[in-house]
Each structure stands twice: as structure tokens, then as C-alpha cells.
Design a protein around this motif. Sequence first.
Motif, PDB file in Angstrom:
ATOM      1  N   PRO A 379     -41.888  58.834  22.775  1.00  0.00           N
ATOM      2  CA  PRO A 379     -43.287  58.755  23.220  1.00  0.00           C
ATOM      3  C   PRO A 379     -43.510  59.449  24.557  1.00  0.00           C
ATOM      4  CG  PRO A 379     -42.460  56.558  22.634  1.00  0.00           C
ATOM      5  CD  PRO A 379     -41.281  57.486  22.599  1.00  0.00           C
ATOM      6  N   PHE A 384     -40.570  56.304  28.484  1.00  0.00           N
ATOM      7  CA  PHE A 384     -39.997  55.694  27.277  1.00  0.00           C
ATOM      8  C   PHE A 384     -39.166  56.727  26.535  1.00  0.00           C
ATOM      9  CE2 PHE A 384     -44.588  54.217  27.447  1.00  0.00           C
ATOM     10  CZ  PHE A 384     -44.340  53.120  28.246  1.00  0.00           C
ATOM     11  N   PHE A 388     -39.237  54.854  19.153  1.00  0.00           N
ATOM     12  CA  PHE A 388     -40.070  53.694  18.813  1.00  0.00           C
ATOM     13  C   PHE A 388     -40.591  53.903  17.397  1.00  0.00           C
ATOM     14  CE2 PHE A 388     -40.087  53.508  23.377  1.00  0.00           C
ATOM     15  CZ  PHE A 388     -40.281  52.179  23.720  1.00  0.00           C
ATOM     16  N   TRP A 390     -43.100  52.747  15.311  1.00  0.00           N
ATOM     17  CA  TRP A 390     -44.438  53.139  14.843  1.00  0.00           C
ATOM     18  C   TRP A 390     -44.966  54.379  15.563  1.00  0.00           C
ATOM     19  CZ3 TRP A 390     -50.068  51.557  15.384  1.00  0.00           C
ATOM     20  CH2 TRP A 390     -50.427  51.246  16.691  1.00  0.00           C
ATOM     21  N   ASP A 391     -44.438  54.643  16.751  1.00  0.00           N
ATOM     22  CA  ASP A 391     -44.788  55.911  17.406  1.00  0.00           C
ATOM     23  C   ASP A 391     -44.297  57.085  16.557  1.00  0.00           C
ATOM     24  OD1 ASP A 391     -44.353  53.780  19.529  1.00  0.00           O
ATOM     25  OD2 ASP A 391     -45.260  55.338  20.766  1.00  0.00           O
ATOM     26  N   GLU A 427     -37.634  49.106  18.424  1.00  0.00           N
ATOM     27  CA  GLU A 427     -37.343  49.944  19.582  1.00  0.00           C
ATOM     28  C   GLU A 427     -35.864  50.274  19.524  1.00  0.00           C
ATOM     29  OE1 GLU A 427     -37.981  49.696  24.408  1.00  0.00           O
ATOM     30  OE2 GLU A 427     -38.900  48.207  23.149  1.00  0.00           O
ATOM     31  N   ARG A 437     -32.622  52.061  31.007  1.00  0.00           N
ATOM     32  CA  ARG A 437     -34.049  52.241  31.306  1.00  0.00           C
ATOM     33  C   ARG A 437     -34.905  51.053  30.878  1.00  0.00           C
ATOM     34  NH1 ARG A 437     -35.586  57.548  32.150  1.00  0.00           N
ATOM     35  NH2 ARG A 437     -37.451  56.522  32.902  1.00  0.00           N
ATOM     36  N   PRO A 439     -35.650  46.873  31.002  1.00  0.00           N
ATOM     37  CA  PRO A 439     -35.340  45.571  31.592  1.00  0.00           C
ATOM     38  C   PRO A 439     -34.661  44.662  30.560  1.00  0.00           C
ATOM     39  CG  PRO A 439     -37.648  46.163  31.982  1.00  0.00           C
ATOM     40  CD  PRO A 439     -37.090  47.190  31.056  1.00  0.00           C
ATOM     41  N   PHE A 442     -36.111  42.831  27.505  1.00  0.00           N
ATOM     42  CA  PHE A 442     -36.674  43.618  26.402  1.00  0.00           C
ATOM     43  C   PHE A 442     -35.610  44.342  25.578  1.00  0.00           C
ATOM     44  CE2 PHE A 442     -40.298  43.811  29.542  1.00  0.00           C
ATOM     45  CZ  PHE A 442     -41.144  42.985  28.816  1.00  0.00           C
ATOM     46  N   ASP A 564     -49.807  45.368  21.475  1.00  0.00           N
ATOM     47  CA  ASP A 564     -49.276  44.337  22.385  1.00  0.00           C
ATOM     48  C   ASP A 564     -50.174  43.150  22.766  1.00  0.00           C
ATOM     49  OD1 ASP A 564     -47.488  46.414  22.207  1.00  0.00           O
ATOM     50  OD2 ASP A 564     -46.951  46.406  24.323  1.00  0.00           O
ATOM     51  N   TRP A 704     -54.294  46.901  25.670  1.00  0.00           N
ATOM     52  CA  TRP A 704     -55.026  47.178  24.425  1.00  0.00           C
ATOM     53  C   TRP A 704     -56.310  46.338  24.395  1.00  0.00           C
ATOM     54  CZ3 TRP A 704     -53.388  50.670  20.569  1.00  0.00           C
ATOM     55  CH2 TRP A 704     -52.073  51.175  20.706  1.00  0.00           C
ATOM     56  N   TRP A 709     -56.881  54.726  22.894  1.00  0.00           N
ATOM     57  CA  TRP A 709     -55.570  55.187  22.422  1.00  0.00           C
ATOM     58  C   TRP A 709     -55.781  56.254  21.350  1.00  0.00           C
ATOM     59  CZ3 TRP A 709     -50.796  53.126  24.148  1.00  0.00           C
ATOM     60  CH2 TRP A 709     -50.887  52.001  24.990  1.00  0.00           C
ATOM     61  N   GLU A 761     -50.837  58.409  28.289  1.00  0.00           N
ATOM     62  CA  GLU A 761     -50.583  57.351  27.310  1.00  0.00           C
ATOM     63  C   GLU A 761     -51.891  56.792  26.751  1.00  0.00           C
ATOM     64  OE1 GLU A 761     -48.377  54.061  28.933  1.00  0.00           O
ATOM     65  OE2 GLU A 761     -48.055  53.134  26.977  1.00  0.00           O
ATOM     66  N   TRP A 779     -47.809  60.181  20.639  1.00  0.00           N
ATOM     67  CA  TRP A 779     -48.953  60.277  19.717  1.00  0.00           C
ATOM     68  C   TRP A 779     -50.184  60.938  20.333  1.00  0.00           C
ATOM     69  CZ3 TRP A 779     -47.966  54.429  19.184  1.00  0.00           C
ATOM     70  CH2 TRP A 779     -48.518  53.706  20.240  1.00  0.00           C
TER      71      TRP A 779
HETATM   72  C1  6A9 Z   1     -40.776  48.286  28.493  1.00  0.00           C
HETATM   73  C2  6A9 Z   1     -40.485  49.349  30.686  1.00  0.00           C
HETATM   74  C3  6A9 Z   1     -39.116  51.523  33.219  1.00  0.00           C
HETATM   75  C4  6A9 Z   1     -46.272  50.180  24.211  1.00  0.00           C
HETATM   76  O1  6A9 Z   1     -45.058  53.979  23.092  1.00  0.00           O
HETATM   77  C5  6A9 Z   1     -44.135  52.967  22.939  1.00  0.00           C
HETATM   78  C6  6A9 Z   1     -44.798  51.620  22.904  1.00  0.00           C
HETATM   79  C7  6A9 Z   1     -45.773  51.531  21.745  1.00  0.00           C
HETATM   80  O2  6A9 Z   1     -45.075  51.517  20.530  1.00  0.00           O
HETATM   81  C8  6A9 Z   1     -46.630  50.297  21.779  1.00  0.00           C
HETATM   82  O3  6A9 Z   1     -47.591  50.341  20.768  1.00  0.00           O
HETATM   83  N1  6A9 Z   1     -45.473  51.388  24.184  1.00  0.00           N
HETATM   84  C9  6A9 Z   1     -47.317  50.174  23.120  1.00  0.00           C
HETATM   85  O4  6A9 Z   1     -48.083  49.017  23.167  1.00  0.00           O
HETATM   86  C10 6A9 Z   1     -44.550  51.431  25.342  1.00  0.00           C
HETATM   87  C11 6A9 Z   1     -43.561  50.307  25.307  1.00  0.00           C
HETATM   88  C12 6A9 Z   1     -42.594  50.313  26.420  1.00  0.00           C
HETATM   89  C13 6A9 Z   1     -41.771  49.052  26.391  1.00  0.00           C
HETATM   90  C14 6A9 Z   1     -40.607  49.123  27.291  1.00  0.00           C
HETATM   91  C15 6A9 Z   1     -39.830  48.686  29.536  1.00  0.00           C
HETATM   92  C16 6A9 Z   1     -39.585  50.370  31.255  1.00  0.00           C
HETATM   93  O5  6A9 Z   1     -39.751  50.436  32.622  1.00  0.00           O
END
Ligand code: 6A9
Length: 792
Positions: A379, A384, A388, A390-391, A427, A437, A439, A442, A564, A704, A709, A761, A779
Amino acid sequence: LLASSSSTVFVNAESTFIDTMHSDPATAAAAAQNSSLLWGIYRPNLYFGTRARLPNTLMTGLMWFGTQDFSGPDHIRHGCEERDGFEKYGWLKHDGRTFGTQELKDTRNNVELTTEFIKVPGGNHGGSWAARISGKPIRNGEPMSISTLYYVGLDGDGQLNVDTASYDVKAPIVGNVKELGNFDITIQQTFGHEKSNTHFMGATIPSGSLWRAKEFVKEILTHRAQIMQQQGATDFRPQDLYILPNQFFGGSTNILLIQMNYDSEFEFEVMFNSKSSPNPVTTETISSAISKAEDAFDKRFEDTFHLKQHGYSDSMVKFAKATMSNLVGGIGYFHGSSIVDESPTYEDGQNDHLEGPVARRPLPNPQMTAPASLFTAVPSRSFFPRGFYWDEGFHQTLLGQWDNDLSLEIIKSWYDRQDSNGWIQREQILGEEARSRVPEQFQIQYPEHANPPTLLYAISGYLDRLSNVTSTFSVGAFGNSGQTQFSSDFAEGEHDVLNGRLTNTDLAKQYLAELYPKLRTNYEWMRRTMQGGIREYGRTSRSRVEGYRWRGRTKSHTLTSGLDDYPRAELPSVAELHVDLLSWIGFMSRNLQRIATIVGEEDDAEEFEDHYKAIANNVEDLHWNEEQKAYCDVTVDEMDESVQVCHKGYVTLFPVLLGIVSPESKNLDHILDLMHDPNELWTPYGLRSLSASDDHFGTGENYWKGPIWINVNYLALHALKTHYVEKGPYREKAAKIYNELRDNLIKNIYSEYERTGYVWEQYNDKTGHGQRSHPFTGWTAMVVLIMQMGRA
Ligand code: 6A9
């Protein structure tokens, strides 16, 4: 291999020792199609790095830092980091196989870098390649003072030999790696002053730690600086202090670094020559190969997307090329273990704990998995840089148009990550580098956590491309409402883009037949695992089981839905039914029906068709809210009565976004109104995620809950174009919305790119300003498809 001191490590352009090229690279390219994906810029998390598409292999990378003061080693540029504060960076052109050119404006160091990559196919090991790195001041007249480091590292078995004796004359690095055969690598300055000011170092570092090259370099440089200071040095400039020691440490070198310091315009090149190839890259051939590849890129871009032909300005075409190219330049190869917790879960009826999930894991048991590989786009290279789920479906919807076979290779790689139950991690955090990269909280993936099945969206784009070349693929119960009109997206001239081997009827069938069992297992897993409890109806008739619920939900987040923090029912409950998920599963039924028919699984096809009908029925039955005029989630209230939960916005659009609502339906009319109303979803920049009239609008982290988006806006445009602008009583309204929405999106994303240098984004629904991660050429890069789609 110890201590060699050399100040003339680099040969000049004139004194290159390799013969000139033997044959035309373009001719060889056709023959080498199969191996053309072995080497690439598959380290998209870096500003520039190459690797082979193999686990534990040869990798190279670029670093640099400013030498205008003594803070350089603390600010080494290597991985893409927003905090580096570049005013702009990204691939301007990148074809995904043989060529790319990138520009990086490192504002703080007053240097504009260009990185070019060119591959010359031939031989049995993916061909040869070259990188050309050049730099010049951004602000002329202001000093530019930087130190560049290029490294070659071997993370795994093989040999990297450095002939220190002849180091200054010939290819300094000679190597052998099983899958890559014999090769040599030359790194040499081709333009610039301070030519004598070059330094090098070779070392042995623990296997698997190559990704920490930057930390390694920082340690070496600061350590040496300390020693020099201890020795009494006081009058050194940073470029004299922070230098590699011109030595080889350790027994067998597996990392070699070359450092060059510059205070004005410069250029150096890296040439990797595969010994099995009859077509070496040389300083002389690089330039012509690059300019040929660049012309071919420009032509192919126009042949594929027809933007010039449709009247877009040169600067908009340039923007589209850069946007698509940075998605392509985001393709990476990842390898390593991930963390999965398969401990049993228990679901309570309803969870009134503030943040807890509805499912509890009393005995958490996160485990490292066996190492695995994934070939994927990302993405965002900075924020990121990993896969991912769905991306990726959105990425491949665009990439499939550009390079059909490359895209299918990536799709296949994702399905190779599916376990025997049918689960694919949402993910993909593979290996330590990727994990570094994220935390800790997650990092763990859970085997009941899904994500929208967008890979199937990309596959359906493939089917549409196929049905355009041959009637063999124009099959299926939904064919006439679906494909025939869908093909209108791919109007005249689209045959040009069918550049892949896998558009051949037999090969396409074979590809789909191989994929089909996995698609089916994944579908069954979705239906089984996401099953909702439709309590008041019992489960006697088929249509009554078609209700679904995202797992992994907390009070405030449904990460698995991809949306989210989008508001759902006040409290998570096992009685919930999510309308977006039901729509996605209907989308799966419909497309699996299509694929099953192609691969000759007629019984399955019938079953999928039944599912689809029941789902389309329940979309209306369970989810339509006549008062709110929207498709809403469902849950139960304190009295245990079924109630609908309406938060107007993206979630309530899904039955239309995925083409499940009939063009004849009165409900469509209401959804079109919802889209077009400025008090609800309409903005001059695109559809906002949550209605301005919703209580949650703009609240909390506001991720969201209002911002715009591009992936969902694309779904809207595509659905309108495919299903609603040509048929039914609301076609004129649909066409008007389609045209206006499309114009708004293109205008805003483009003007934000011009204003800020980046694609973002998401976009602010009040100002249109790009926000959050950048560059985000995941996307958001679908703007290129939006430009291509044309007016209704
Ligand atoms: C957290 C932070 C350095 C969130 O584009 C990827 C995703 C989408 O799939 C999703 O729909 N993004 C969207 O709501 C980003 C998700 C990042 C999560 C990682 C860690 C890193 O800090």
C-alpha cells in the motif's frame, strides 16, 4: 582477504573492460520471458534496493547521508521514512520487469537523486542488470555535500569473492549463488569530482541480518570517527571523518560496501553481469538500453490506457505514469516467519466490556510459523511496506491491465499463502525486517480473521479481459448482466493490453483450473467462519443461512472489514449481521460461479448460483431499512429483538458497490440519492466514508468516519458503469453521478499531487487535501483506471 588500501577503486567509463553488447536486448526479452521476474527492485521499503525473487539470497541497496554537518550517521537514508521529509520521491516510470526510473528530492540535504534500473535478459539466471545513481543540487548555488554508500550482500549460501589484488581494475566482486549461477558486480563512478574520495569495506555479518545494513554502517562510521578523534584528530570535515576503513574483516565476505563522497553533480553505476548470459551490460549499453526501454514504456502506457488519446494533458499523463509506476515499484518479495495464534476462542452472546472483542482467547498462544514467501505490491512504501490482503485485490485490478501475467503471478503467490482450512493472513508480516515496522500488539494474525475478498475482484477483471478476446469465457448465469456490460469498460483498443501468455485460452483455463480448488476452499472457509446467527429464523431454508458477521471486532474497531473504525452496532454481539460482508460473499458466489463454469465444474456452478440468489434475497430481506432508505447492519437490542443499525456511508452502499442490487430496484434510486446528497456522502472531491449527518461523523480517530478513500470510490464508479448507467429507470441519474464523481476524483487527486508531490492514503472531505500516509500508491493509484474508464 585483509587490509587492502586503495584509493582508485573505481574504473572509469572509458576504461571499462567488458566488451560491447552482442545482441539486441528486445529480441532476447521475448525468449527470456520466464526468467524476467527473477531479478527486480523487490525491496520496495527501501529508497533503492534490488534482490532476486528467492529466499535468503543476493541483495543490494543504496544509502546516503549529508556531510554538511556532523549529524550524518544519525540520518542515513535507506528505508523510505516519512520523517526524512523528502519533498517528493517515487518511480516516474517502471515497467515491472526490465526498467524503472525514480526521482528523490532529499530537501534537507539539498540533493535530487535519480535511480535508474535496467535489465538485460539472457542466459539461464534471469539476465543481467544495471543501476545508475545520479545526483545534483536541488537549489543551485547552495552547497550540496553528501556521502553515498552502495552495498552488495549475500544472505544465505553462495560465495561473494573480492579479489583485493585486482580490486581497482576489474569487477571487484565475483560471486556464485546456486540459483543465480556465476556473476560479477562492478560499482564505478561515471561522473563527478572527488573521484579519489572513495572508500570501501567488506565484512562477514551473521546470516539473516543483512536487512540491518543501515545500523551496521552507522556503527562502523561512528566507531571509526571516535577512534580518529581519540587519536587527536580535530580538524576533520564530516566527509573525512565518516568514512569506511578500506578493509576486509572476517573470513568470508558477505557484505561489501562502496562509499563515495560528492559535493556537486555526480553519477555512478552498478552492473550485475550474469555469466551465463551472452548479453553483458556495460557502461556503453546502459544508456541506450534505458532510453529504448523508456520509449517502449511510454508507448505501452498509451496503448494500454489511452490517456493522451482521451485528451489528458501531458502533465496529467506524467502524473498517471508516475502513480502507476510507484505501485509497480512497490512490488516486493518477502520471506520469513509470521506470528499466528491458533488458540481456541470463546464467543459470549454480547460483550459490554468497553474495548474487548466479542471473542475471547483465555489461553493465548502466539507461535512463529515456518518461513514462507510472498510476492506482492504494497500500500505504501514508507508506512506499510508489506502485503495487505484486501489492498492487494485493488492493486491487481490496476496491475492486471498493465501486465496480465505479472499480476497473475502475484495473485497466485497470495493463494499459495492460504492454509489447508482456506485462511489467508490479512496482513503479511513475513520476517524480521517486516516485523520491525509493526508495533507488537499488531503482529499476531488470528485464523478466524478475514478481510474483503478483493483478490477475486482482480480475478474477475482478468475474466473480463479474457471474455473480450474470446467468447469461450463469456459464460455464466450472470454473464448478461455482468460481463457483457463489463466489457464496455474495456472498449476498443483494449486488445493491446492483453499482453500476457495467460490470455491464451488453454493456458488461461489451466491457470484457473489450478487456482479453483483454493478459491473454493477459501469461499467455504469464509462462509463457515463468518457465519452469522440468524436466530429468529432458524436454519431450515437455504436463504435463511445467508447472513454473516466479521470476526475480530471490538466495540470501536472492525479491522477485518478493512473499514477499521467505521461505526457498527453500539456493542459487539454474536447476533450481528454485517451487510458489507454479506455483499462480499455474494460477490464471491457470483464470481466463483463464473470460474466454476469455465473450468467445467458444473455442479459447483449451480450451487454457487443458488447461494447467490439466496444472498441477493437476504440483502433486501435482512438489511434494507425502509425508514432510513439504506442497507444496514443488523443486531439485537436489550429485549433480544432484531434491530437494524444504520450508519449511512460506505457500509450501507455495499449491495450497490458490488452490483447486487438490481438496476430496476427502487432502492437503487434511494442509494443514488444518498450518494449525491452533500449533507450525506457527496463532496467535490469524492464520496466521503461516513455521512455528514451521522452522529459519529468526524469523531474519534476519524479514519473511516468521513475522509475520502479511493478504493471504495473506485468500487462505486465501477459498479455504476458496469451495472447501472445503461439499464433501468435510474440510468440517467446513475450516469450523472458517475460522470461528476469521476471528474471530482481525478481533479482532486491530481491537483493534490501537484500541490504536495504525493498521492495520499485518503483525502479530507472538507478541503480535499491529501492526508495520512504518503506516498500511498496502493489503491489510490487506481486513479489511473478512473482516468481510463471514460465518461458514461
Ligand atoms: C499499523 C503502524 C509505523 C488501514 O492499507 C493497509 C490498511 C488497509 O488495509 C485498511 O483498510 N491500512 C486501512 O484501514 C493501514 C494499516 C496499517 C496497520 C499497521 C502499524 C505502523 O507504524
